[in-house]
Design a protein around this motif. Sequence first.
Motif, mmCIF file in Angstrom:
data_model
loop_
_atom_site.group_PDB
_atom_site.id
_atom_site.type_symbol
_atom_site.label_atom_id
_atom_site.label_comp_id
_atom_site.label_asym_id
_atom_site.label_seq_id
_atom_site.Cartn_x
_atom_site.Cartn_y
_atom_site.Cartn_z
ATOM 1 N N HIS A 154 0.828 -1.208 0.000
ATOM 2 C CA HIS A 154 0.000 0.000 0.000
ATOM 3 C C HIS A 154 0.864 1.261 0.000
ATOM 4 O O HIS A 154 0.524 2.240 -0.653
ATOM 5 C CB HIS A 154 -0.954 -0.003 1.202
ATOM 6 N N ALA A 157 2.187 1.596 -3.474
ATOM 7 C CA ALA A 157 1.115 1.984 -4.386
ATOM 8 C C ALA A 157 0.832 3.483 -4.305
ATOM 9 O O ALA A 157 0.482 4.116 -5.308
ATOM 10 C CB ALA A 157 -0.151 1.189 -4.077
ATOM 11 N N ASP A 158 0.990 4.047 -3.109
ATOM 12 C CA ASP A 158 0.754 5.484 -2.951
ATOM 13 C C ASP A 158 1.708 6.327 -3.786
ATOM 14 O O ASP A 158 1.424 7.504 -4.060
ATOM 15 C CB ASP A 158 0.895 5.880 -1.476
ATOM 16 N N LEU A 206 2.617 5.640 -6.881
ATOM 17 C CA LEU A 206 2.348 5.481 -8.310
ATOM 18 C C LEU A 206 1.615 6.698 -8.868
ATOM 19 O O LEU A 206 0.987 7.456 -8.119
ATOM 20 C CB LEU A 206 1.502 4.236 -8.543
ATOM 21 N N ASP A 221 -2.576 4.953 -12.436
ATOM 22 C CA ASP A 221 -2.309 3.580 -12.007
ATOM 23 C C ASP A 221 -2.952 3.288 -10.660
ATOM 24 O O ASP A 221 -3.441 2.186 -10.407
ATOM 25 C CB ASP A 221 -0.807 3.329 -11.932
ATOM 26 N N HIS A 222 -2.947 4.282 -9.788
ATOM 27 C CA HIS A 222 -3.475 4.074 -8.446
ATOM 28 C C HIS A 222 -4.989 3.912 -8.468
ATOM 29 O O HIS A 222 -5.556 3.182 -7.647
ATOM 30 C CB HIS A 222 -3.075 5.253 -7.554
ATOM 31 N N ARG A 223 -5.644 4.568 -9.415
ATOM 32 C CA ARG A 223 -7.113 4.458 -9.483
ATOM 33 C C ARG A 223 -7.558 3.085 -9.969
ATOM 34 O O ARG A 223 -8.623 2.606 -9.596
ATOM 35 C CB ARG A 223 -7.668 5.551 -10.411
ATOM 36 N N ARG A 249 -7.439 -0.059 -9.250
ATOM 37 C CA ARG A 249 -6.961 -0.907 -8.162
ATOM 38 C C ARG A 249 -7.063 -2.387 -8.479
ATOM 39 O O ARG A 249 -6.347 -3.197 -7.893
ATOM 40 C CB ARG A 249 -7.683 -0.570 -6.861
ATOM 41 N N LEU A 281 -3.910 -3.152 -10.388
ATOM 42 C CA LEU A 281 -2.820 -2.986 -9.422
ATOM 43 C C LEU A 281 -2.750 -4.189 -8.492
ATOM 44 O O LEU A 281 -1.664 -4.713 -8.205
ATOM 45 C CB LEU A 281 -3.043 -1.702 -8.631
ATOM 46 N N GLU A 303 5.588 -3.153 -9.582
ATOM 47 C CA GLU A 303 5.719 -1.961 -10.410
ATOM 48 C C GLU A 303 6.189 -2.303 -11.828
ATOM 49 O O GLU A 303 5.870 -1.583 -12.786
ATOM 50 C CB GLU A 303 6.704 -0.971 -9.778
ATOM 51 N N HIS A 313 -3.572 -2.584 -2.375
ATOM 52 C CA HIS A 313 -3.589 -1.495 -3.364
ATOM 53 C C HIS A 313 -3.718 -0.112 -2.750
ATOM 54 O O HIS A 313 -3.578 0.892 -3.443
ATOM 55 C CB HIS A 313 -4.710 -1.723 -4.379
ATOM 56 N N SER A 365 -6.402 1.507 -1.509
ATOM 57 C CA SER A 365 -7.713 2.166 -1.547
ATOM 58 C C SER A 365 -8.677 1.421 -0.634
ATOM 59 O O SER A 365 -8.983 0.251 -0.881
ATOM 60 C CB SER A 365 -8.254 2.179 -2.979
#
Length: 401
Positions: A80, A83-84, A86, A90-92, A94, A97, A135, A155, A157
């Motif tokens: 996580h 992921a923050d 990215l 890409d982060h949206r 999920r 990801l 990644e 991920h 979120s």
Amino acid sequence: MADLDRVKLLAARYRAAGDRPYLASALYSLTVVPTDRVPTMGVDRHWRCYVSPSFVAATSVPELAGVWIHEVAHLLRDHHGRADLLPAADHRDRARLNVAQDCEINDDLVADGLELPEGRVVPGDFGLETGRLFEEYLPHLPPSASCSDCGSGAHGSPGDWEIAGPGGPGEVSTVEAEALRRHTAEAMRAHQRNRGSLPGGWQRWAEQVLEPVVDWRRVLAGAVREAVAWAAGGVDYTFHRPSRRTAALRGVVLPSLRRPLPVVAIVIDTSGSMGEDDLAAALAEVTGVLREVGVGGNRITVLACDADVQAATRVTSAQQVALEGGGGTDMRVGIRAALDRPERPGVVIVLTDGFTPWPEAPSSSRLIAALIGTDPPPPPAWVETVHVPQIGPGPARRPNR
């Protein structure tokens, strides 16, 4: 919601901890939260493990043990947190990801002989090789890639089935999580010494936790920013922009203070021992940082030192830097050429593999050496040094001269 078979679930955790004792502390730090709103199991970033009672009832103990290890791996590897970092796009996404993160984990679990439930994803499902980070997998996954939602602990979120916000029951703090990661890495190292090998991904992870590699890009960027700020530290008076106090004094024009941007020279070792990928990466990093601090255009001079004739020629882009094969390089020639320019640079940045003589004494300009490759010989102590690991295959290192 159906009743959770806690005996079966905890028996699976006990089996996972017994078979992989180096993961025991992390596994027993997870707090179980029963819910029928998750399809299988998932974790939030606070180390709570959400469990579907129907999934537990339909899954064997060996497979549940594998899922326990899968979920705690997301947290140990700080998926996580990574992921923050990215890009927002890409982060949206999920779902994709999560698939990339599962690929990073599951290839190690399969190689370690763990049983996983049907539907688990591995890199081979997408024609990708094993042993990579998520990644690296993410750009190569199809838009339709999906898997079971592993939660915000993967991920990043939060799902609508997670306990909202920090401070809830069973929360593991950020400090405690870092301590668990280090303790687990130390247990893995002890396991390797006493019992045998680890899957490659876990081994690399443990080495990174116990002996973190400093990001050379951050170090180089920091050195360049600090040097530019130092070189621009001097202020002077100018009448090009009168002082704001001039309006209060009739017939008198007062100068204002200005802080000029320094001139920066980048001296590049273009000998045959330098790899093109390494050189391009270091040069792009330096010029990018200079643009960020406002130094650009004709305030940057790039000098390419030819290995054969030991001449310095000015270039205006990375594409014009030609790597030449052949003999030795004397970077003193490039440094001297930079300092002899009509507008003397405040900062000189040298990109080299380090196999070169250096000036005998410092000058009034700040000198930074970005040493590219492994085990370069050190420059004099007064030269600011940043080590850049070899990025591409590059040519073989030249012998000591």
